[in-house]
Structures are given as structure tokens and as C-alpha cells.
Design a protein around this motif. Sequence first.
Motif, PDB file in Angstrom:
ATOM      1  N   ILE A   1       0.838  -1.203   0.000  1.00  0.00           N
ATOM      2  CA  ILE A   1       0.000   0.000   0.000  1.00  0.00           C
ATOM      3  C   ILE A   1       0.874   1.255   0.000  1.00  0.00           C
ATOM      4  CG2 ILE A   1      -1.620   1.369   1.367  1.00  0.00           C
ATOM      5  CD1 ILE A   1      -2.859  -1.274   2.316  1.00  0.00           C
ATOM      6  N   LEU A   2       1.862   1.267   0.870  1.00  0.00           N
ATOM      7  CA  LEU A   2       2.769   2.424   0.943  1.00  0.00           C
ATOM      8  C   LEU A   2       3.544   2.598  -0.358  1.00  0.00           C
ATOM      9  CD1 LEU A   2       4.151   1.904   4.569  1.00  0.00           C
ATOM     10  CD2 LEU A   2       2.587   3.705   3.813  1.00  0.00           C
ATOM     11  N   LEU A   3       3.976   1.483  -0.940  1.00  0.00           N
ATOM     12  CA  LEU A   3       4.708   1.560  -2.201  1.00  0.00           C
ATOM     13  C   LEU A   3       3.814   2.072  -3.321  1.00  0.00           C
ATOM     14  CD1 LEU A   3       7.273   1.010  -3.837  1.00  0.00           C
ATOM     15  CD2 LEU A   3       6.469  -1.354  -4.138  1.00  0.00           C
ATOM     16  N   SER A   4       2.557   1.659  -3.346  1.00  0.00           N
ATOM     17  CA  SER A   4       1.618   2.156  -4.349  1.00  0.00           C
ATOM     18  C   SER A   4       1.514   3.671  -4.288  1.00  0.00           C
ATOM     19  CB  SER A   4       0.233   1.531  -4.134  1.00  0.00           C
ATOM     20  OG  SER A   4       0.266   0.127  -4.223  1.00  0.00           O
ATOM     21  N   ASP A   5       1.313   4.196  -3.081  1.00  0.00           N
ATOM     22  CA  ASP A   5       1.197   5.646  -2.923  1.00  0.00           C
ATOM     23  C   ASP A   5       2.486   6.350  -3.347  1.00  0.00           C
ATOM     24  OD1 ASP A   5      -1.364   5.326  -1.942  1.00  0.00           O
ATOM     25  OD2 ASP A   5      -0.767   5.468   0.170  1.00  0.00           O
ATOM     26  N   LEU A   6       3.625   5.761  -2.975  1.00  0.00           N
ATOM     27  CA  LEU A   6       4.915   6.376  -3.297  1.00  0.00           C
ATOM     28  C   LEU A   6       5.157   6.385  -4.802  1.00  0.00           C
ATOM     29  CD1 LEU A   6       7.648   7.553  -2.563  1.00  0.00           C
ATOM     30  CD2 LEU A   6       8.455   5.238  -2.034  1.00  0.00           C
ATOM     31  N   MET A   7       4.916   5.267  -5.488  1.00  0.00           N
ATOM     32  CA  MET A   7       5.183   5.208  -6.923  1.00  0.00           C
ATOM     33  C   MET A   7       4.225   6.086  -7.718  1.00  0.00           C
ATOM     34  SD  MET A   7       7.920   3.712  -7.665  1.00  0.00           S
ATOM     35  CE  MET A   7       7.638   3.847  -9.439  1.00  0.00           C
ATOM     36  N   ILE A   8       2.978   6.175  -7.297  1.00  0.00           N
ATOM     37  CA  ILE A   8       2.036   7.071  -7.971  1.00  0.00           C
ATOM     38  C   ILE A   8       2.525   8.512  -7.847  1.00  0.00           C
ATOM     39  CG2 ILE A   8      -0.292   8.054  -7.840  1.00  0.00           C
ATOM     40  CD1 ILE A   8      -1.264   5.211  -7.092  1.00  0.00           C
ATOM     41  N   ALA A   9       2.974   8.888  -6.650  1.00  0.00           N
ATOM     42  CA  ALA A   9       3.479  10.254  -6.442  1.00  0.00           C
ATOM     43  C   ALA A   9       4.725  10.509  -7.281  1.00  0.00           C
ATOM     44  CB  ALA A   9       3.784  10.469  -4.961  1.00  0.00           C
ATOM     45  N   VAL A  10       5.617   9.518  -7.380  1.00  0.00           N
ATOM     46  CA  VAL A  10       6.845   9.678  -8.166  1.00  0.00           C
ATOM     47  C   VAL A  10       6.521   9.824  -9.644  1.00  0.00           C
ATOM     48  CG1 VAL A  10       8.883   8.432  -8.991  1.00  0.00           C
ATOM     49  CG2 VAL A  10       8.401   8.550  -6.533  1.00  0.00           C
ATOM     50  N   ILE A  11       5.658   8.961 -10.158  1.00  0.00           N
ATOM     51  CA  ILE A  11       5.340   8.999 -11.591  1.00  0.00           C
ATOM     52  C   ILE A  11       4.604  10.283 -11.946  1.00  0.00           C
ATOM     53  CG2 ILE A  11       3.961   7.895 -13.395  1.00  0.00           C
ATOM     54  CD1 ILE A  11       4.741   5.213 -12.135  1.00  0.00           C
ATOM     55  N   GLU A  12       3.664  10.691 -11.108  1.00  0.00           N
ATOM     56  CA  GLU A  12       2.944  11.935 -11.386  1.00  0.00           C
ATOM     57  C   GLU A  12       3.873  13.145 -11.329  1.00  0.00           C
ATOM     58  OE1 GLU A  12      -0.364  11.979  -8.682  1.00  0.00           O
ATOM     59  OE2 GLU A  12      -1.621  10.818 -10.059  1.00  0.00           O
ATOM     60  N   ARG A  13       4.928  13.049 -10.528  1.00  0.00           N
ATOM     61  CA  ARG A  13       5.870  14.154 -10.404  1.00  0.00           C
ATOM     62  C   ARG A  13       6.865  14.198 -11.566  1.00  0.00           C
ATOM     63  NH1 ARG A  13       7.257  19.188  -8.697  1.00  0.00           N
ATOM     64  NH2 ARG A  13       9.408  19.314  -7.957  1.00  0.00           N
ATOM     65  N   PHE A  14       7.327  13.043 -12.004  1.00  0.00           N
ATOM     66  CA  PHE A  14       8.493  13.020 -12.887  1.00  0.00           C
ATOM     67  C   PHE A  14       8.238  12.522 -14.307  1.00  0.00           C
ATOM     68  CE2 PHE A  14      10.464  12.538  -8.585  1.00  0.00           C
ATOM     69  CZ  PHE A  14      11.075  13.784  -8.557  1.00  0.00           C
ATOM     70  N   THR A  15       7.018  12.164 -14.655  1.00  0.00           N
ATOM     71  CA  THR A  15       6.733  11.748 -16.037  1.00  0.00           C
ATOM     72  C   THR A  15       5.538  12.528 -16.582  1.00  0.00           C
ATOM     73  OG1 THR A  15       5.153   9.975 -15.521  1.00  0.00           O
ATOM     74  CG2 THR A  15       7.487   9.417 -15.440  1.00  0.00           C
TER      75      THR A  15
END
Length: 287
Positions: free
Chosen positions: A141-155
Motif C-alpha cells: 500500500i505504501l509503495l503504491s502511494d509512493l510510486m504514484i506520487a513519483v510517476i505523477e511528479r516526474f513523467t
Amino acid sequence: MSNALRVAQGTFGRVALLDMDRPLVRHAHPHCHVLLKVEGADTKFWVRDDLVPLTSESAVLVNAWESHAYAHDPRRPPTIILALYIEPRWLAEFRPNWTASGRPGFFAEAVGTITPRIRALADTMARTMVSEPEAQHLHEILLSDLMIAVIERFTPWRDSAVSLRDLGRGLSVDRRIRAVAARIDEDPGAVGHIDDLITATTVSRAQFYRLFEASFGVSPRVYLNAARLERAVRAVSDSDASLSVIGESLGFSVPSHFSRFFHDHAGSSPSVFRAVTRCTRDLETPR
């Protein structure tokens, strides 16, 4: 000596919390790879030919099959790094076009300034891995939130969804090179020398290297080492075979050579990596 503090694994790929005080060799992964500093000194990574900073305010972003290396400065204290090795198929469950995370160009830049939310999510993920190593569902769950935030920020996935879908359809790979890659993937330990692979293709050495790097973005040796590492990680984590047997199955006749290879590519000795993953697995097993 650098080693893993915690490792979480699942359909998402794996997440390693690494305490790093030595460099890693140039290598690559078949994953979407994100590196976040958690604690310790600021440090740097080589991503292709660029030396980029990893700090409390920045993330290092590595595309699948993009060569990179950890450039630790021995004069500086160790750095605790949250290293994410994420499966594109898992990311595609959130957005279909995120399957493009398995191809070059998903991250346009190798480094970027993180948001306060990404900082908080990374810190929470790291703390939870240490304090609750058995909580696999919570980790995901934590990884899902983290990766969504990373992708929305950097792609630019919102603005260029069509181009990402096109990218996700894959690259055109010469059939001879595809056959070589399949041979490596099937049994990387059986590949003794790159020259053996070249002979099977009936192309010149120079053409072989040119075609291979055009297809995968890395040299045949880096691709072979990536396949060996992924096979080694699974065997060290999931099997009861001795480390010497695992090393021999991957083409390392001397156990110390296998240990050095694993440490230089994964940031941890295989014995510590096994102990950390076994600890987590034992905690997950009902008594």
C-alpha cells in the motif's frame, strides 16, 4: 561494508533498504528503478554518462535497462538508500500506459526535486520496513502511494498518454538478438563467454554489439549480469540451496567470486540479503 537492512518482495518487484558505504559497479535492471535517500550523507549516482546527486531533496530516476552505478565517496559517511525495483506490469494495474515504465525514456531526466509528499512517503516506507518487516500488505500500500506520487511528479503521463502507449508496445529487436536474449534469460549460468553468443548469430562481433545495444540500450555483458543477478536474488531469497551451489549454477566456480558479484550489483552480501529476506518470511508465516 554495505548491506541490506530490509528487503520487501512481491508482485510489485522488490524494495531494498540499503546501508551503503562502498560503490557499486555499472549495471542495469529490467525494472523501473527509483532511488531515494533516507538517512546519512548526500551522495551521487552515475546514470549513463551523467553524475547526478541523491539528497534529501532529490530522487535518482533510472529507466529499465539504463546503465548506472553508485559513486560513493569514501571520505563521506554511509548513506541509507531506499531502492525501488518496480515491475512495469504491476504499475500497469494503476494506469495501462504505465507499462511504458519498462522501456527507455519513461523518466525524461535522471534526477528530480522531490515533493514534501514523496519525502514523507519514502520516510514512512523505510520506517515501516524496519519496524514492521512482516507487514507485506502494508508495504505494498505504501509503495503504491509512493510510486504514484513519483510517476505523477516526474513523467508527463497525463499529457502524452498516446506516446507512452506507443513506447510501451516495445522496440523492434533483430530476431537474432532476440534469440540471444532469450538464451540468456533462460539460463544465464550456462553462458560462458559472450563470444559463444556471437558465434550463434552469424554476424560480426562489431555488428553484434551494435545490434544488441541498439535493441536493449546496454552491452551484452551488462544484460547477462542483470539476468544473473535477478536469478541470484530469487535463489538466495527463496531456495535453501547453499550460496556456493547457487553461485556455481550461475557460472561462478569460486564462491567468493559469486559473493563479490552479488555485493557489487545488489549492494549487499548474499548471506545478509538471505538473512533479511528469511527474517521477513518467517515473521509472515503463521505459527
